[in-house]
Write an enzyme that holds these catalytic residues in place. Structure first.
Site, PDB file in Angstrom:
ATOM      1  N   ASP A 173       1.141  -1.268   0.151  1.00  0.00           N
ATOM      2  CA  ASP A 173       0.076   0.194   0.205  1.00  0.00           C
ATOM      3  C   ASP A 173       1.068   1.210   0.195  1.00  0.00           C
ATOM      4  OD1 ASP A 173      -2.191   1.601   0.730  1.00  0.00           O
ATOM      5  OD2 ASP A 173      -3.285  -0.448   0.392  1.00  0.00           O
ATOM      6  N   HIS A 244      -2.857   3.103  -4.825  1.00  0.00           N
ATOM      7  CA  HIS A 244      -1.963   2.885  -3.441  1.00  0.00           C
ATOM      8  C   HIS A 244      -0.964   2.567  -3.591  1.00  0.00           C
ATOM      9  CE1 HIS A 244      -5.477   2.526  -0.644  1.00  0.00           C
ATOM     10  NE2 HIS A 244      -6.100   2.312  -1.595  1.00  0.00           N
ATOM     11  N   ASP A 306      -8.160  -0.984  -6.647  1.00  0.00           N
ATOM     12  CA  ASP A 306      -9.405  -0.304  -5.040  1.00  0.00           C
ATOM     13  C   ASP A 306      -9.071   1.808  -5.622  1.00  0.00           C
ATOM     14  OD1 ASP A 306      -7.136  -1.146  -3.964  1.00  0.00           O
ATOM     15  OD2 ASP A 306      -8.478   0.193  -2.574  1.00  0.00           O
ATOM     16  N   GLU A 307      -9.693   2.717  -5.418  1.00  0.00           N
ATOM     17  CA  GLU A 307      -9.036   4.468  -4.652  1.00  0.00           C
ATOM     18  C   GLU A 307      -8.252   4.676  -5.650  1.00  0.00           C
ATOM     19  OE1 GLU A 307     -11.102   3.859  -0.099  1.00  0.00           O
ATOM     20  OE2 GLU A 307      -8.500   3.053  -1.102  1.00  0.00           O
ATOM     21  N   GLU A 453      -4.635   0.206   9.591  1.00  0.00           N
ATOM     22  CA  GLU A 453      -3.891   1.594  10.286  1.00  0.00           C
ATOM     23  C   GLU A 453      -3.891   1.852  12.018  1.00  0.00           C
ATOM     24  OE1 GLU A 453      -6.866   1.082   7.522  1.00  0.00           O
ATOM     25  OE2 GLU A 453      -6.312   2.021   5.888  1.00  0.00           O
TER      26      GLU A 453
HETATM   27  C1  TNX Z   1     -11.120   0.918   2.095  1.00  0.00           C
HETATM   28  S1  TNX Z   1     -11.064  -1.180   0.630  1.00  0.00           S
HETATM   29  C2  TNX Z   1      -9.651   0.684   1.634  1.00  0.00           C
HETATM   30  C3  TNX Z   1      -8.437   0.431   2.469  1.00  0.00           C
HETATM   31  C4  TNX Z   1      -8.916   1.231   3.980  1.00  0.00           C
HETATM   32  C5  TNX Z   1      -9.776   0.725   3.911  1.00  0.00           C
HETATM   33  C6  TNX Z   1     -10.178   1.090   6.013  1.00  0.00           C
HETATM   34  C7  TNX Z   1     -10.406  -0.718   0.073  1.00  0.00           C
HETATM   35  C8  TNX Z   1     -10.026  -1.462  -1.689  1.00  0.00           C
HETATM   36  N1  TNX Z   1      -9.779   0.438   0.539  1.00  0.00           N
HETATM   37  O1  TNX Z   1      -7.216   1.466   1.745  1.00  0.00           O
HETATM   38  O2  TNX Z   1      -7.784   0.668   4.270  1.00  0.00           O
HETATM   39  O3  TNX Z   1     -11.049   1.184   3.591  1.00  0.00           O
HETATM   40  O4  TNX Z   1     -11.415   0.412   6.383  1.00  0.00           O
END
Ligand code: TNX
Length: 510
Positions: A173, A244, A306-307, A453
Site C-alpha cells: 500500500d 495505493h 481500488d481507490e 491503519e
Molecule cells: C478502504 S477497501 C480501503 C483501504 C482502507 C480501508 C479502511 C479498499 C479496497 N480500500 O485502503 O484501509 O478502506 O477501512
C-alpha cells in the site's frame, strides 16, 4: 444441549449413550489425508499431551476417516460411536470433521499450554454438515502495519478453528511494500520502511516519528503457505496497483508521475501518487504480480484496483498521449489498461483473478471476480454484469470499524456512531438485497477485512477480529439464525478462544 458449536453445523442428531477416548487415540486414514491427522495430532499433543496413532482400518480404531465421493466438496458426516466414523470426499471436509470433534470435546483441547486430560467423553450423535458458501474469507492488511510470520500463522489457526477457508493478504500500500522481489530489490529495501505513522486518529494530524517496517522473503511466504495448506486455508495474495502505490514510487521514482522524490507515505488515506501509464510501469506491474503469484501457484490472485485517483494522470502529457492512442475520453479508463494486462498475464498462468469493485468503473475483464466492498449494491451490479462476486461490504465486514459506540472503545477507523457490533455482523445477509434469485449463483461467499491503519499490536488485532469473526463464520457457513441462540453458543465458544490465547473483545452484558 448447548455444546457451543461455532459455526453451527447444518444438522446434528443426538443418539443415546456416549463414547470415551483415552490416549493414545487411534485413527485410521488413507495415505493422501495423513497430513490432516498429523496436524490434529500436533494439536492434541500441545493442548492435552495426548498421542495419536495412525492405525489400520482393521485394527479397531477410535476414529476411522473414509473417503466417500458422494459428498459435496467440503461436506462431511460424523457418527460418533464405538468406532467414530468420518466420511468426506475432500481433505477439507475430513479436516473440518476433526475440528468439529475438537469443539465437541472439553475446552482443554484448544489450550495453548499443556492441560493434562485423563479421558474425553463425547455424546453420541450424527452430524451432517457442509458450508453454504465456498468463499469464507478473512483479509489481513500487512501493509499499514506489518505482521510477522508467527502472527499470520496464528491467524490461520484461528480461521481454521471456524472452518473459514481463505486468508487474503494485502501485501502493499502507500505506507509499505511487504514482499521481496528479486528483480526490484528497492521495493523491500526502501519501500518497506516508513519514517513515521499518524499518532492517534488521522484527523488529528499528529505524527509518532517512529519508523515502522518489515517485509516477507519468499521463504517466509512459503512457511505461511505450508502452514495454511495444513489447515485447509488458502492464501490469496494481493498486489494493489496502480493506486495505493506511493511506496513503490518511493523506491522507483521512474514508475510515478512526478519529478520530486517521494517517501513511503506517513499518513493514512488515499495518496494521489499512482503509477504512471507508460510501458515500464505496466511491465513492472505485470512482472511483480506474476512473481508474487508464482509463490502461490494454486491460489487466486487479487490485483487490488481500488481507490485510484486520476489527479496525476489528468495533468500528465504521457497519460494524455496514451488516452489518445486508445481513444479514451476519460482518465478513469486508463486504469483498465492495468486490469486488462494483469488479468491476461495471470490467467495465462492459470490463476483466477480478483479485484476490488472499482474495476467495474473502468474497463474490466470478463473473468475477473469482484470483491464488493463499497456496498452490497456493488455486488448486485457486478452479478448483473455476469461477474462472480465475493461480498465484503464495509458497512458489515470491515473489522477496523469501531466494535461499538461506547466511549471507552479504543481508537478505530470510524468515529461513533459508525460502529459494527458482532450482532450487526451476525445479521448480515450474504445475498445482497435486491439481487434477482436467478443471479444468486454468482455470489461465491463473503469476506471480513482487517485493515490495519489503527491496528498495531497482536492483542489489538484479536480485539478487532473476535468475536466478530466468530459471528461472521456462521454467516458464511450459512447456518446463522437468531442472535439470542448464537449468543448462548458464543459464550461457550469464547472459552475456546481464551484457551487459545485470543484477546477477544468481551461481550457486553445481554
Ligand atoms: C478502504 S477497501 C480501503 C483501504 C482502507 C480501508 C479502511 C479498499 C479496497 N480500500 O485502503 O484501509 O478502506 O477501512
Amino acid at each position: 444441549m448447548n455444546l457451543g458449536l461455532v459455526p453451527q453445523p447444518r444438522s446434528i442428531a443426538a443418539r443415546p449413550g456416549g463414547v470415551v477416548w483415552e490416549s493414545p487415540l487411534r485413527i485410521s486414514v488413507e495415505d493422501d489425508w495423513r497430513e490432516i491427522v498429523e496436524t490434529f495430532a500436533v494439536d492434541l499433543s500441545a493442548s492435552i499431551g495426548w498421542r495419536v496413532e495412525i492405525v489400520d482400518e482393521q485394527a479397531k480404531p477410535d476414529i476411522q476417516i473414509l473417503r466417500v465421493l458422494e459428498y459435496r466438496d467440503e461436506d462431511y458426516q460424523i457418527r460418533t460411536g464405538e468406532c467414530t466414523t468420518i466420511e468426506a470426499s475432500s481433505r477439507a471436509g475430513a479436516s473440518y470433521a476433526l475440528t468439529m470433534l475438537r469443539q465437541m470435546a472439553p475446552v482443554a483441547l484448544w489450550s495453548n499450554t499443556l492441560r493434562e486430560l485423563e479421558k474425553i467423553e463425547l455424546p453420541r450423535f450424527v452430524i451432517n454438515d457442509g458450508p453454504k458458501f465456498r468463499w469464507r474469507g478473512v483479509h489481513l492488511d500487512v501493509a499499514r502495519h506489518f505482521w510477522d510470520v508467527a502472527t499470520v500463522c496464528r491467524l490461520i489457526d484461528q480461521l481454521a478453528a471456524h472452518r473459514l477457508n481463505k486468508l487474503h493478504l494485502h501485501l502493499n500500500d502507500d505506507q509499505g511494500w511487504r514482499v521481496e522481489i528479486p528483480t526490484w530489490p528497492r521495493l523491500s529495501e526502501v519501500g518497506s520502511r516508513r519514517r513515521s505513522s499518524p499518532l492517534g486518529h488521522e484527523v488529528d494530524g499528529r505524527d509518532d516519528n517512529i519508523a515502522h517496517g518489515g517485509s516477507y522473503s519468499a521463504n517466509d511466504l512459503a512457511i505461511i503457505r505450508e502452514h495454511a495448506v495444513k489447515r485447509c486455508v488458502q492464501i490469496v495474495p494481493e498486489i494493489d496497483l496502480p493506486g495505493h502505490a506511493q511506496a513503490v514510487i518511493a523506491a522507483y521514482a521512474q514508475l510515478g508521475n512526478v519529478s520530486e522524490p517521494l517517501e513511503v507515505w506517513t499518513r493514512w488515506g488515499i495518496s494521489d501518487h499512482v503509477l504512471n501509464v507508460g510501458p515500464e510501469a505496466l511491465d513492472f506491474a505485470e512482472e511483480v504480480v506474476c512473481y508474487v503469484a508464482s509463490l502461490f501457484p494454486d491460489s487466486p490472485v487479487h490485483i487490488g484496483g481500488d481507490e485510484c485517483p486520476t489527479t496525476e494522470w489528468e495533468s500528465s502529457a504521457l497519460a494524455r498521449a496514451v488516452m489518445d492512442e486508445h481513444g479514451f475520453t476519460e482518465a478513469r479508463q486508463l486504469q483498465g489498461l492495468f486490469t486488462k494486462r494483469l488479468t491476461g498475464a495471470l490467467q495465462r498462468d492459470h490463476h483466477e483473478v480478483i479485484a476490488w469493485d472499482e474495476v467495474l468503473d473502468a474497463d474490466d475483464s470478463p473473468g475477473t471476480v469482484i470483491m464488493a466492498w463499497r456496498s452490497s449494491r456493488k455486488g448486485v451490479e457486478a452479478a448483473r454484469r455476469g461477474r462472480d462476486v465475493i461480498m465484503a461490504p464495509m458497512q458489515f465486514l470491515y473489522f477496523d470499524w469501531l466494535n461499538s459506540v461506547d466511549a471507552g472503545e479504543p481508537i478505530a477507523l470510524t468515529l461513533a456512531p459508525q460502529a459494527t457490533t458482532w450482532e450487526k455482523v451476525y445479521g448480515f445477509s450474504i445475498f445482497p438485497p435486491g439481487l434477482e434469485p436467478d443471479l444468486r449463483h454468482h455470489i461465491r461467499g463473503a469476506q471480513a477485512q482487517l485493515w490495519s491503519e489503527y491496528i498495531a499490536t497482536r492483542d489489538h488485532l484479536d480485539y478487532m477480529a473476535f468475536p466478530r469473526i466468530s459471528a461472521f463464520s456462521e454467516v458464511a457457513w450459512g447456518t446463522s439464525t437468531m442472535v439470542s441462540d448464537f449468543r448462548k453458543r458464543l459464550a461457550l465458544h469464547l472459552e475456546r478462544l481464551s484457551a487459545m490465547g485470543v484477546a477477544y473483545r468481551p461481550l457486553d452484558p445481554a
